[in-house]
Design an enzyme around this catalytic site. Structure first.
Site, PDB file in Angstrom:
ATOM      1  N   GLU A  16      -0.315  -3.449  10.988  1.00  0.00           N
ATOM      2  CA  GLU A  16       0.097  -3.957   9.675  1.00  0.00           C
ATOM      3  C   GLU A  16       0.607  -5.398   9.782  1.00  0.00           C
ATOM      4  O   GLU A  16       0.387  -6.202   8.877  1.00  0.00           O
ATOM      5  CB  GLU A  16       1.168  -3.044   9.075  1.00  0.00           C
ATOM      6  CG  GLU A  16       0.606  -1.688   8.662  1.00  0.00           C
ATOM      7  CD  GLU A  16       1.657  -0.741   8.099  1.00  0.00           C
ATOM      8  OE1 GLU A  16       1.285   0.387   7.749  1.00  0.00           O
ATOM      9  OE2 GLU A  16       2.850  -1.124   8.017  1.00  0.00           O
ATOM     10  N   HIS A  61       8.450  -1.677   1.807  1.00  0.00           N
ATOM     11  CA  HIS A  61       7.533  -0.912   2.662  1.00  0.00           C
ATOM     12  C   HIS A  61       8.070  -0.933   4.081  1.00  0.00           C
ATOM     13  O   HIS A  61       8.739  -1.885   4.486  1.00  0.00           O
ATOM     14  CB  HIS A  61       6.144  -1.565   2.649  1.00  0.00           C
ATOM     15  CG  HIS A  61       5.232  -1.050   3.725  1.00  0.00           C
ATOM     16  ND1 HIS A  61       4.513   0.120   3.590  1.00  0.00           N
ATOM     17  CD2 HIS A  61       4.945  -1.520   4.976  1.00  0.00           C
ATOM     18  CE1 HIS A  61       3.818   0.328   4.707  1.00  0.00           C
ATOM     19  NE2 HIS A  61       4.055  -0.648   5.560  1.00  0.00           N
ATOM     20  N   TYR A  77      -3.610  -0.133   1.949  1.00  0.00           N
ATOM     21  CA  TYR A  77      -3.182   1.253   1.736  1.00  0.00           C
ATOM     22  C   TYR A  77      -4.357   2.235   1.820  1.00  0.00           C
ATOM     23  O   TYR A  77      -4.271   3.348   1.270  1.00  0.00           O
ATOM     24  CB  TYR A  77      -2.489   1.378   0.375  1.00  0.00           C
ATOM     25  CG  TYR A  77      -1.046   0.912   0.394  1.00  0.00           C
ATOM     26  CD1 TYR A  77      -0.066   1.630   1.082  1.00  0.00           C
ATOM     27  CD2 TYR A  77      -0.645  -0.236  -0.288  1.00  0.00           C
ATOM     28  CE1 TYR A  77       1.256   1.218   1.107  1.00  0.00           C
ATOM     29  CE2 TYR A  77       0.684  -0.661  -0.268  1.00  0.00           C
ATOM     30  CZ  TYR A  77       1.626   0.080   0.418  1.00  0.00           C
ATOM     31  OH  TYR A  77       2.939  -0.322   0.442  1.00  0.00           O
ATOM     32  N   ASN A  87       9.462   1.183  -5.220  1.00  0.00           N
ATOM     33  CA  ASN A  87      10.601   1.506  -4.368  1.00  0.00           C
ATOM     34  C   ASN A  87      11.024   0.368  -3.425  1.00  0.00           C
ATOM     35  O   ASN A  87      11.489   0.603  -2.320  1.00  0.00           O
ATOM     36  CB  ASN A  87      10.337   2.815  -3.605  1.00  0.00           C
ATOM     37  CG  ASN A  87       9.094   2.737  -2.747  1.00  0.00           C
ATOM     38  OD1 ASN A  87       8.445   1.714  -2.699  1.00  0.00           O
ATOM     39  ND2 ASN A  87       8.777   3.820  -2.065  1.00  0.00           N
ATOM     40  N   LYS A 135       8.537  -5.466  -1.983  1.00  0.00           N
ATOM     41  CA  LYS A 135       7.493  -5.176  -2.963  1.00  0.00           C
ATOM     42  C   LYS A 135       7.733  -5.944  -4.274  1.00  0.00           C
ATOM     43  O   LYS A 135       8.831  -6.455  -4.514  1.00  0.00           O
ATOM     44  CB  LYS A 135       7.442  -3.660  -3.209  1.00  0.00           C
ATOM     45  CG  LYS A 135       7.012  -2.862  -1.961  1.00  0.00           C
ATOM     46  CD  LYS A 135       6.869  -1.372  -2.283  1.00  0.00           C
ATOM     47  CE  LYS A 135       6.409  -0.588  -1.066  1.00  0.00           C
ATOM     48  NZ  LYS A 135       6.201   0.854  -1.376  1.00  0.00           N
TER      49      LYS A 135
END
Ligand code: GDP
Length: 142
Positions: free
Chosen positions: A127, A116, A50, A113, A10
């Site tokens: 995905e 993913h 998302y 965080n 990320k």
């Protein structure tokens, strides 16, 4: 069973310049990389990726964060890839992530965080297809 999962480094982790360390943790855990790229996605693309979280209170923040800088989507393959990769990244909130996990090492908060990971084999396939065409994945297949 051999499974595929999508990892994403990320924007927070790319900005911290720890993409290499994260990729090393992934390969040391036995995952085969089928493809990876560094890209920046738009808010619309992040919103589509998302979409399942649309009703959650953090959706706007998540979409804006995921389009705030470069990301590194990585298509991975391994026996039991979904569960093993979820174990490798640790809990969503780094305060709850176990020692030795990627999020324990690199995540800043529940939102930012570091990585993913797909939560099911079906989502893993979908995905991966969101970011990679089949022709981008064939290079490292035996
Ligand atoms: P994951 O499967 O561990 O990534 O967690 P979830 O599927 O529950 O949430 C997806 C992503 O939304 C997380 O990885 C976070 O980046 C973000 N997220 C989850 N909870 C929160 C929150 O409370 N606040 C914010 N800002 N982002 C969150």
């Amino acid at each position: 069973m051999t499974e595929r999962t999508l990892a994403i480094i990320k924007p927070d982790a790319v900005r911290k310049n720890v993409s290499g360390e994260i990729i090393a943790m992934i390969t040391q855990a036995g995952f085969k990389i089928l493809g990876f790229k560094m890209i920046r996605i738009s808010e619309a693309q992040a919103g589509e990726f998302y979409a399942v979280h649309k009703e959650r209170p953090f959706y706007g923040e998540l979409v804006s964060f995921m389009s705030s800088g470069a990301i590194v989507p990585i298509a991975l393959e391994k026996e039991n890839a979904i569960a093993d990769y979820r174990a490798l990244i640790g809990a969503t909130d780094p305060a709850e992530a176990a020692e030795g996990t990627i999020r324990k090492a690199f995540a800043s908060s529940k939102g930012e965080n570091a990585v993913h990971g797909s939560d099911s084999a079906e989502n893993g396939r979908n995905e991966i297809a969101f970011f990679f065409s089949e022709s981008e994945l064939v290079a490292n297949q035996a």
